[in-house]
Design a protein around this motif. Sequence first.
Motif, PDB file in Angstrom:
ATOM      1  N   VAL A 149      35.683   5.339   3.213  1.00  5.43           N
ATOM      2  CA  VAL A 149      34.231   5.534   3.150  1.00  5.43           C
ATOM      3  C   VAL A 149      33.790   6.485   4.259  1.00  5.43           C
ATOM      4  O   VAL A 149      32.975   7.387   4.032  1.00  5.43           O
ATOM      5  CB  VAL A 149      33.487   4.182   3.247  1.00  5.43           C
ATOM      6  CG1 VAL A 149      31.986   4.396   3.345  1.00  5.43           C
ATOM      7  CG2 VAL A 149      33.827   3.299   2.062  1.00  5.43           C
ATOM      8  N   ILE A 150      34.347   6.318   5.451  1.00  2.22           N
ATOM      9  CA  ILE A 150      34.020   7.211   6.573  1.00  2.22           C
ATOM     10  C   ILE A 150      34.441   8.638   6.238  1.00  2.22           C
ATOM     11  O   ILE A 150      33.686   9.593   6.464  1.00  2.22           O
ATOM     12  CB  ILE A 150      34.676   6.716   7.878  1.00  2.22           C
ATOM     13  CG1 ILE A 150      34.021   5.408   8.324  1.00  2.22           C
ATOM     14  CG2 ILE A 150      34.587   7.771   8.977  1.00  2.22           C
ATOM     15  CD1 ILE A 150      34.750   4.697   9.442  1.00  2.22           C
ATOM     16  N   ALA A 151      35.638   8.800   5.671  1.00  2.33           N
ATOM     17  CA  ALA A 151      36.106  10.142   5.292  1.00  2.33           C
ATOM     18  C   ALA A 151      35.191  10.749   4.232  1.00  2.33           C
ATOM     19  O   ALA A 151      34.852  11.936   4.299  1.00  2.33           O
ATOM     20  CB  ALA A 151      37.538  10.070   4.783  1.00  2.33           C
ATOM     21  N   LEU A 152      34.764   9.946   3.272  1.00  2.00           N
ATOM     22  CA  LEU A 152      33.871  10.428   2.212  1.00  2.00           C
ATOM     23  C   LEU A 152      32.524  10.865   2.790  1.00  2.00           C
ATOM     24  O   LEU A 152      31.986  11.902   2.405  1.00  2.00           O
ATOM     25  CB  LEU A 152      33.668   9.319   1.180  1.00  2.00           C
ATOM     26  CG  LEU A 152      33.051   9.702  -0.144  1.00  2.00           C
ATOM     27  CD1 LEU A 152      33.949  10.681  -0.875  1.00  2.00           C
ATOM     28  CD2 LEU A 152      32.819   8.468  -0.981  1.00  2.00           C
ATOM     29  N   ILE A 153      31.995  10.097   3.732  1.00  2.00           N
ATOM     30  CA  ILE A 153      30.736  10.465   4.386  1.00  2.00           C
ATOM     31  C   ILE A 153      30.898  11.771   5.159  1.00  2.00           C
ATOM     32  O   ILE A 153      30.041  12.659   5.100  1.00  2.00           O
ATOM     33  CB  ILE A 153      30.242   9.330   5.305  1.00  2.00           C
ATOM     34  CG1 ILE A 153      29.781   8.140   4.462  1.00  2.00           C
ATOM     35  CG2 ILE A 153      29.131   9.805   6.232  1.00  2.00           C
ATOM     36  CD1 ILE A 153      29.535   6.872   5.250  1.00  2.00           C
ATOM     37  N   LEU A 154      32.009  11.919   5.867  1.00  2.00           N
ATOM     38  CA  LEU A 154      32.241  13.151   6.633  1.00  2.00           C
ATOM     39  C   LEU A 154      32.424  14.365   5.722  1.00  2.00           C
ATOM     40  O   LEU A 154      31.954  15.464   6.039  1.00  2.00           O
ATOM     41  CB  LEU A 154      33.450  12.979   7.552  1.00  2.00           C
ATOM     42  CG  LEU A 154      33.254  12.011   8.711  1.00  2.00           C
ATOM     43  CD1 LEU A 154      34.561  11.833   9.481  1.00  2.00           C
ATOM     44  CD2 LEU A 154      32.145  12.473   9.628  1.00  2.00           C
ATOM     45  N   ILE A 155      33.078  14.173   4.579  1.00  2.00           N
ATOM     46  CA  ILE A 155      33.232  15.266   3.616  1.00  2.00           C
ATOM     47  C   ILE A 155      31.866  15.688   3.092  1.00  2.00           C
ATOM     48  O   ILE A 155      31.548  16.876   3.015  1.00  2.00           O
ATOM     49  CB  ILE A 155      34.170  14.840   2.468  1.00  2.00           C
ATOM     50  CG1 ILE A 155      35.601  14.713   2.963  1.00  2.00           C
ATOM     51  CG2 ILE A 155      34.094  15.830   1.298  1.00  2.00           C
ATOM     52  CD1 ILE A 155      36.531  13.992   2.015  1.00  2.00           C
ATOM     53  N   GLY A 156      31.039  14.716   2.731  1.00  2.00           N
ATOM     54  CA  GLY A 156      29.690  15.024   2.257  1.00  2.00           C
ATOM     55  C   GLY A 156      28.861  15.715   3.322  1.00  2.00           C
ATOM     56  O   GLY A 156      28.128  16.671   3.041  1.00  2.00           O
ATOM     57  N   LEU A 157      28.973  15.251   4.555  1.00  2.00           N
ATOM     58  CA  LEU A 157      28.235  15.855   5.664  1.00  2.00           C
ATOM     59  C   LEU A 157      28.678  17.301   5.891  1.00  2.00           C
ATOM     60  O   LEU A 157      27.843  18.192   6.085  1.00  2.00           O
ATOM     61  CB  LEU A 157      28.438  15.023   6.934  1.00  2.00           C
ATOM     62  CG  LEU A 157      27.627  15.403   8.153  1.00  2.00           C
ATOM     63  CD1 LEU A 157      26.140  15.242   7.853  1.00  2.00           C
ATOM     64  CD2 LEU A 157      28.014  14.510   9.323  1.00  2.00           C
ATOM     65  N   ALA A 158      29.971  17.538   5.837  1.00  2.00           N
ATOM     66  CA  ALA A 158      30.478  18.907   6.008  1.00  2.00           C
ATOM     67  C   ALA A 158      29.971  19.821   4.892  1.00  2.00           C
ATOM     68  O   ALA A 158      29.571  20.967   5.149  1.00  2.00           O
ATOM     69  CB  ALA A 158      32.008  18.898   6.032  1.00  2.00           C
ATOM     70  N   GLY A 159      29.968  19.329   3.667  1.00  2.00           N
ATOM     71  CA  GLY A 159      29.456  20.130   2.554  1.00  2.00           C
ATOM     72  C   GLY A 159      27.978  20.421   2.693  1.00  2.00           C
ATOM     73  O   GLY A 159      27.517  21.537   2.423  1.00  2.00           O
ATOM     74  N   ALA A 160      27.213  19.423   3.122  1.00  2.00           N
ATOM     75  CA  ALA A 160      25.769  19.605   3.294  1.00  2.00           C
ATOM     76  C   ALA A 160      25.476  20.623   4.393  1.00  2.00           C
ATOM     77  O   ALA A 160      24.647  21.526   4.210  1.00  2.00           O
ATOM     78  CB  ALA A 160      25.111  18.270   3.616  1.00  2.00           C
ATOM     79  N   ILE A 161      26.146  20.504   5.508  1.00  2.00           N
ATOM     80  CA  ILE A 161      25.923  21.429   6.620  1.00  2.00           C
ATOM     81  C   ILE A 161      26.380  22.837   6.238  1.00  2.00           C
ATOM     82  O   ILE A 161      25.685  23.820   6.505  1.00  2.00           O
ATOM     83  CB  ILE A 161      26.647  20.934   7.894  1.00  2.00           C
ATOM     84  CG1 ILE A 161      25.971  19.657   8.405  1.00  2.00           C
ATOM     85  CG2 ILE A 161      26.664  22.020   8.972  1.00  2.00           C
ATOM     86  CD1 ILE A 161      26.746  18.946   9.500  1.00  2.00           C
TER      87      ILE A 161
END
Length: 114
Positions: A86-98
């Motif tokens: 879940v943490i990895a998924l959140i970080l992937i989403g955050l990287a894509g958003a940024i």
Amino acid sequence: MEELTFGTLIAVLEEMFGQALFWVMVAAAALITVAFVYVVIRDRSLRSRWFLRAELVAPVGAFAAIWFVFFITRSGFGDIGGPIDVIALILIGLAGAIGLTFLAYTVQALLGGG
């Protein structure tokens, strides 16, 4: 694997995405970041109108990044196994958003979209 080093992380990412795709993604991220920094230095500030428009596409970037990783790894939400996933998924989403926010702002600034 007892300790995570930078070299180990790069090797794992190269194995996940393939060596060519991984380095193309790194180069694209570096190019977008350099262009963003150039625009901010050139304009000496962030323009709020451009930044607000760029932020509006952030959810698209988050979704696209998560979908891309799921597509490349041939997995899905059913494969999430624990808190670290879940943490990895959140970080992937955050990287894509940024990343897409930087790209959208930079494109507006370079094209001069009022």
